[in-house]
Design a protein around this motif. Structure first.
Motif, mmCIF file in Angstrom:
data_model
loop_
_atom_site.group_PDB
_atom_site.id
_atom_site.type_symbol
_atom_site.label_atom_id
_atom_site.label_comp_id
_atom_site.label_asym_id
_atom_site.label_seq_id
_atom_site.Cartn_x
_atom_site.Cartn_y
_atom_site.Cartn_z
ATOM 1 N N LEU A 44 -41.827 -30.433 61.953
ATOM 2 C CA LEU A 44 -41.245 -30.778 60.651
ATOM 3 C C LEU A 44 -40.519 -32.116 60.701
ATOM 4 O O LEU A 44 -40.588 -32.910 59.755
ATOM 5 N N LEU A 45 -39.844 -32.373 61.801
ATOM 6 C CA LEU A 45 -39.143 -33.654 61.946
ATOM 7 C C LEU A 45 -40.121 -34.822 61.953
ATOM 8 O O LEU A 45 -39.893 -35.847 61.294
ATOM 9 N N GLU A 47 -43.232 -34.863 60.741
ATOM 10 C CA GLU A 47 -43.884 -34.972 59.428
ATOM 11 C C GLU A 47 -42.952 -35.607 58.402
ATOM 12 O O GLU A 47 -43.378 -36.436 57.589
ATOM 13 N N ASP A 48 -41.677 -35.223 58.443
ATOM 14 C CA ASP A 48 -40.714 -35.815 57.505
ATOM 15 C C ASP A 48 -40.524 -37.299 57.785
ATOM 16 O O ASP A 48 -40.419 -38.112 56.875
ATOM 17 N N GLU A 49 -40.487 -37.657 59.082
ATOM 18 C CA GLU A 49 -40.332 -39.053 59.467
ATOM 19 C C GLU A 49 -41.534 -39.876 59.011
ATOM 20 O O GLU A 49 -41.385 -41.004 58.520
ATOM 21 N N GLN A 50 -42.722 -39.322 59.156
ATOM 22 C CA GLN A 50 -43.924 -40.036 58.748
ATOM 23 C C GLN A 50 -43.978 -40.243 57.248
ATOM 24 O O GLN A 50 -44.433 -41.272 56.752
ATOM 25 N N GLN A 51 -43.488 -39.270 56.519
ATOM 26 C CA GLN A 51 -43.448 -39.416 55.056
ATOM 27 C C GLN A 51 -42.504 -40.532 54.649
ATOM 28 O O GLN A 51 -42.704 -41.186 53.625
ATOM 29 N N GLY A 52 -41.486 -40.747 55.479
ATOM 30 C CA GLY A 52 -40.554 -41.832 55.196
ATOM 31 C C GLY A 52 -40.986 -43.132 55.834
ATOM 32 O O GLY A 52 -40.187 -44.056 55.958
ATOM 33 N N GLN A 53 -42.268 -43.176 56.263
ATOM 34 C CA GLN A 53 -42.838 -44.371 56.865
ATOM 35 C C GLN A 53 -42.022 -44.835 58.083
ATOM 36 O O GLN A 53 -41.779 -46.007 58.286
ATOM 37 N N GLN A 54 -41.615 -43.844 58.880
ATOM 38 C CA GLN A 54 -40.896 -44.117 60.121
ATOM 39 C C GLN A 54 -39.705 -45.068 59.916
ATOM 40 O O GLN A 54 -39.568 -46.093 60.559
#
Length: 337
Positions: A44-45, A47-54
């Motif tokens: 989840l961490l 995936e959430d980071e990737q959604q925020g474009q790292q």
């Protein structure tokens, strides 16, 4: 209480075994659930980071906020450091089905610090097969077990490993020997120690020596006498490897490796095969364990054939990672890898 009938003692023992087995199963179930939980949190961490474009501020703000909330809700175990470990856990093992329920979170936390994926996979497999504790796994990683094993192998095996990154090393004689051996647990601080001191120290620390020796080895005998004509010879240490199905003879040497050391071991191996090897056993292996090797002897002796006679250096202290890496590079250069 000590005068209970025998049948009551037997009953107590049987019930105790059931309780211990149940506790072990509960512990394994809890451990497996914890590992799966941390893997899911890591997923989840990521995936959430990737959604925020790292986002660069992700680790500074999101993890801090998340850590505070989770700590309030569930107590210890969710500080920023542990959350980062969970994230790295998922990145190192992105396929859930590859997780082993027998390994603890402490095992995985050590494994994720191994940067090389091939080495990490190899350590994982060995931990499962050899039932390494976290402490044993940590030691093997710290002394570059995997790297020393590769350095000890011949060129063709190393080349194959380079081509097939995820494949576990093939089980040949070289897979079970390494160079150098780290014998820091023997506490040989005095530089004036003799070969007999090394031998006795190994016997006193046999469990740790077996771990350093590698997988599948069992101790057989010390100062094994073999007879040739009217002469008696004594082999320092004898082991048996149940995977290779052969004996391993070890001759301990202080100082630089000499031609006569190799010739002597060659004689030992031939005599041992003749007198003690069983019909189902594979040819005996001879290992001269010395404090200093000779490149000339390694190149211009039966060691160059690398069939049944081997030599390796032992270090009586735990070197730094840089020193150990330099030792490995020397072995690789010697083997023309």
């Amino acid at each position: 209480m000590n005068n209970l009938p025998t049948e009551n003692n037997d009953l107590t023992q049987s019930i105790a075994q059931i309780i211990e087995q149940a506790r072990k199963q509960v512990k394994q179930t809890v451990n497996s659930a914890m590992v799966q939980c941390y893997w899911d949190i890591g997923r989840l961490l990521v995936e959430d980071e990737q959604q925020g474009q790292q986002r660069a501020e992700y680790g500074k703000y999101v993890l801090q906020n998340l850590s505070e909330r989770l700590t309030t809700m569930y107590g210890k175990g969710f500080d920023i450091s542990n959350l980062r470990n969970m994230r790295q856990f998922y990145l190192a093992f992105p396929i859930r089905d590859t997780l082993c329920r027998e390994l603890s979170w402490s095992h995985y936390r050590r494994l994720i610090r191994v940067e090389d994926p091939s080495a990490r996979q190899w350590y994982l497999q060995e931990t499962i097969e050899q039932n390494w504790s976290v402490r044993a796994l940590d030691r093997q990683i710290s002394v570059l077990y995997y790297e020393r094993l590769l350095a000890s192998q011949n060129k063709s095996v190393v080349a194959q490993e380079a081509e097939e990154k995820t494949e576990v090393l093939k089980e040949t004689v070289q897979d079970y020997l390494r160079d150098p051996y780290i014998l820091d647990f023997l506490n040989l601080q005095d530089k004036t120690y003799q070969e007999s001191n090394v031998e006795q120290a190994i016997i006193n620390n046999l469990q740790q020596f077996l771990l350093e020796l590698g997988k599948g080895f069992a101790f057989v005998e010390r100062q094994k006498r073999i007879r040739f004509g009217d002469e008696d010879f004594y082999i320092d240490l004898v082991f048996y490897n149940f995977k290779l199905k052969c004996f391993l003879l070890i001759d301990l040497k202080i100082g630089k490796l000499k031609h006569q050391d190799i010739g002597q071991m060659d004689t030992y191996v031939r005599l041992y095969d003749e007198q003690f090897k069983g019909e189902d056993d594979n040819p005996t292996i001879g290992l001269v364990l010395c404090s200093e090797k000779s490149e000339a002897i390694a190149k211009y002796s039966v060691l160059a054939d690398r069939k049944q006679i081997f030599s390796a250096k032992y270090l009586p202290y735990l070197p730094t990672e840089l020193q150990l890496q330099q030792q490995i590079e020397k072995v690789r250069a010697l083997n023309n890898v």
